[in-house]
Write an enzyme that holds these catalytic residues in place. Structure first.
Site, PDB file in Angstrom:
ATOM      1  N   GLN A  31       0.790  -1.192  -0.109  1.00  0.00           N
ATOM      2  CA  GLN A  31      -0.019   0.029   0.037  1.00  0.00           C
ATOM      3  C   GLN A  31       0.879   1.247   0.105  1.00  0.00           C
ATOM      4  OE1 GLN A  31      -2.376  -0.704   3.466  1.00  0.00           O
ATOM      5  NE2 GLN A  31      -0.465  -1.351   4.625  1.00  0.00           N
ATOM      6  N   HIS A  62      -9.056   3.463  19.657  1.00  0.00           N
ATOM      7  CA  HIS A  62      -8.098   2.235  20.384  1.00  0.00           C
ATOM      8  C   HIS A  62      -8.596   1.795  21.611  1.00  0.00           C
ATOM      9  CE1 HIS A  62      -4.765   3.358  17.284  1.00  0.00           C
ATOM     10  NE2 HIS A  62      -5.165   2.023  16.935  1.00  0.00           N
ATOM     11  N   ASP A  86      -0.016  -0.701  13.727  1.00  0.00           N
ATOM     12  CA  ASP A  86       0.644   0.770  14.338  1.00  0.00           C
ATOM     13  C   ASP A  86       0.862   0.689  15.862  1.00  0.00           C
ATOM     14  OD1 ASP A  86      -2.160   1.438  15.646  1.00  0.00           O
ATOM     15  OD2 ASP A  86      -2.712   1.211  13.430  1.00  0.00           O
ATOM     16  N   GLU A 106      -0.290  -8.925  11.288  1.00  0.00           N
ATOM     17  CA  GLU A 106      -0.167  -7.594  10.691  1.00  0.00           C
ATOM     18  C   GLU A 106       0.487  -8.022   9.061  1.00  0.00           C
ATOM     19  OE1 GLU A 106      -0.877  -3.927  10.394  1.00  0.00           O
ATOM     20  OE2 GLU A 106       0.004  -4.455   8.344  1.00  0.00           O
ATOM     21  N   ASP A 137      -1.045 -13.090   6.763  1.00  0.00           N
ATOM     22  CA  ASP A 137      -2.196 -12.805   6.476  1.00  0.00           C
ATOM     23  C   ASP A 137      -2.801 -13.591   7.749  1.00  0.00           C
ATOM     24  OD1 ASP A 137      -4.700 -12.289   4.785  1.00  0.00           O
ATOM     25  OD2 ASP A 137      -4.851 -14.584   4.835  1.00  0.00           O
ATOM     26  N   ASP A 155      -8.741  -4.774  13.948  1.00  0.00           N
ATOM     27  CA  ASP A 155      -8.162  -3.250  13.570  1.00  0.00           C
ATOM     28  C   ASP A 155      -7.681  -3.346  12.326  1.00  0.00           C
ATOM     29  OD1 ASP A 155      -7.238  -1.048  13.981  1.00  0.00           O
ATOM     30  OD2 ASP A 155      -5.690  -1.554  15.424  1.00  0.00           O
ATOM     31  N   ASP A 158     -10.250   0.015   5.758  1.00  0.00           N
ATOM     32  CA  ASP A 158     -11.372  -0.043   5.153  1.00  0.00           C
ATOM     33  C   ASP A 158     -11.670  -1.096   4.402  1.00  0.00           C
ATOM     34  OD1 ASP A 158     -12.435   2.195   6.786  1.00  0.00           O
ATOM     35  OD2 ASP A 158     -11.637   3.576   5.195  1.00  0.00           O
TER      36      ASP A 158
END
Ligand code: SPD
Length: 275
Positions: A31, A62, A86, A106, A137, A155, A158
């Site tokens: 990304q 959070h 993050d 993540e 994944d 978390d 979109d």
């Protein structure tokens, strides 16, 4: 330099924040990742043109995505965070002395690296020996770990591109399967005004899989519509968590009143969702 960053959610809706400086701007394997210094919200992380968090208002997101399911379980031992590179959700989950292990699944290592560099307010939760980072994944991991986690936090970004699958019936099935029998999950579940149909589909799915799903909401001014909702997914009613004391450390958003009020929905949406 002073420029406006504009996020266009739909052809009929956009929002903007004023930026002082671009601190990082790179195309990762997955990304477009940007870290910017804003005029009002502190530093912000933007992924593929969509604000993920800012220093000033991330705490509502959070605290609400983490504490609602954690408090409902009471003394969770094993926690899984899907996405969350993050570190903001990890920081909140590790406040519970009962937590023995918190796994973060993540996909993008660069999200972790740049967050560690730029978001010192998360307190480097990765250094906690209870934290495990898996750069992979989440689907495969969930499949391999039935009945393993007391709390799961989804978390995510979109439901666009690679994250779309994390809003599917199949993801919810695997997530619930990975919970312990009295476990609880909370998922990033978008915006009642803009995403009604998606939220209804997710609620239907959660209702087939668990006894007591419910939707709740938090105010986050830098997200479209000024806030975002979460799906609570569990056999344990969310109200159980109202009896549990908050963990050690400081809350900046959640308190007992907010915890309760977050589940109150505006009438148009309550009817849509619960009939
Ligand atoms: N519309 C933006 C929603 C972003 C949700 N993900 C936030 C990640 C913070 N850990």
């Amino acid at each position: 330099m002073s420029i406006w960053f504009t996020e266009e959610l739909h052809p009929y809706y956009r929002k903007g924040i004023r930026i002082k400086k671009i601190l990082a701007d790179e195309q990762t394997q997955f990304q477009h990742l940007q870290i910017v210094e804003t005029e009002f919200f502190g530093k912000a992380m933007i992924l593929d043109g969509i604000i993920q968090l800012t220093e000033r208002d991330n705490i509502g997101y959070h605290e609400m995505i983490v504490h609602v399911p954690m408090l409902a379980v009471g003394k969770p031992k094993r926690v899984l965070i899907v996405g969350g590179g993050d570190g903001g959700s990890l920081q909140q989950a590790l406040r519970y002395p009962s937590v023995e292990e918190a796994v973060v699944c993540e996909l993008d290592q660069r999200v972790v690296d740049l967050s560690r560099e730029h978001f010192a307010s998360f307190g480097d939760p990765w250094a906690d020996p209870r934290a495990t980072l898996l750069v992979r994944d989440a689907f495969g991991f969930l499949e391999e770990n039935p009945g393993q986690f007391d709390v799961i936090i989804s978390d995510t970004t979109d439901p666009i591109g690679m994250a779309e699958r994390l809003f599917s019936d199949e993801f919810y099935r695997l997530m619930v399967r990975a919970l312990t029998p009295n476990g609880a999950a909370a998922t990033q579940c978008e915006q009642p005004f803009f995403d009604t149909e998606l939220i209804k589909q997710i609620y239907r799915s959660a209702k087939m899989l668990t006894k007591n799903p419910a939707y709740y909401y938090a105010n986050i001014p830098t997200y479209p519509g000024g806030g975002i909702g979460f799906m609570y997914v569990s056999n344990t009613p969310w109200e159980t968590g109202l009896q549990t004391p908050f963990p050690p450390g400081v809350n900046n958003y959640i308190n007992a009143e907010i915890h309760k009020a977050a589940f109150a929905l505006p009438e148009f949406f309550r009817k849509e969702l619960y009939g």
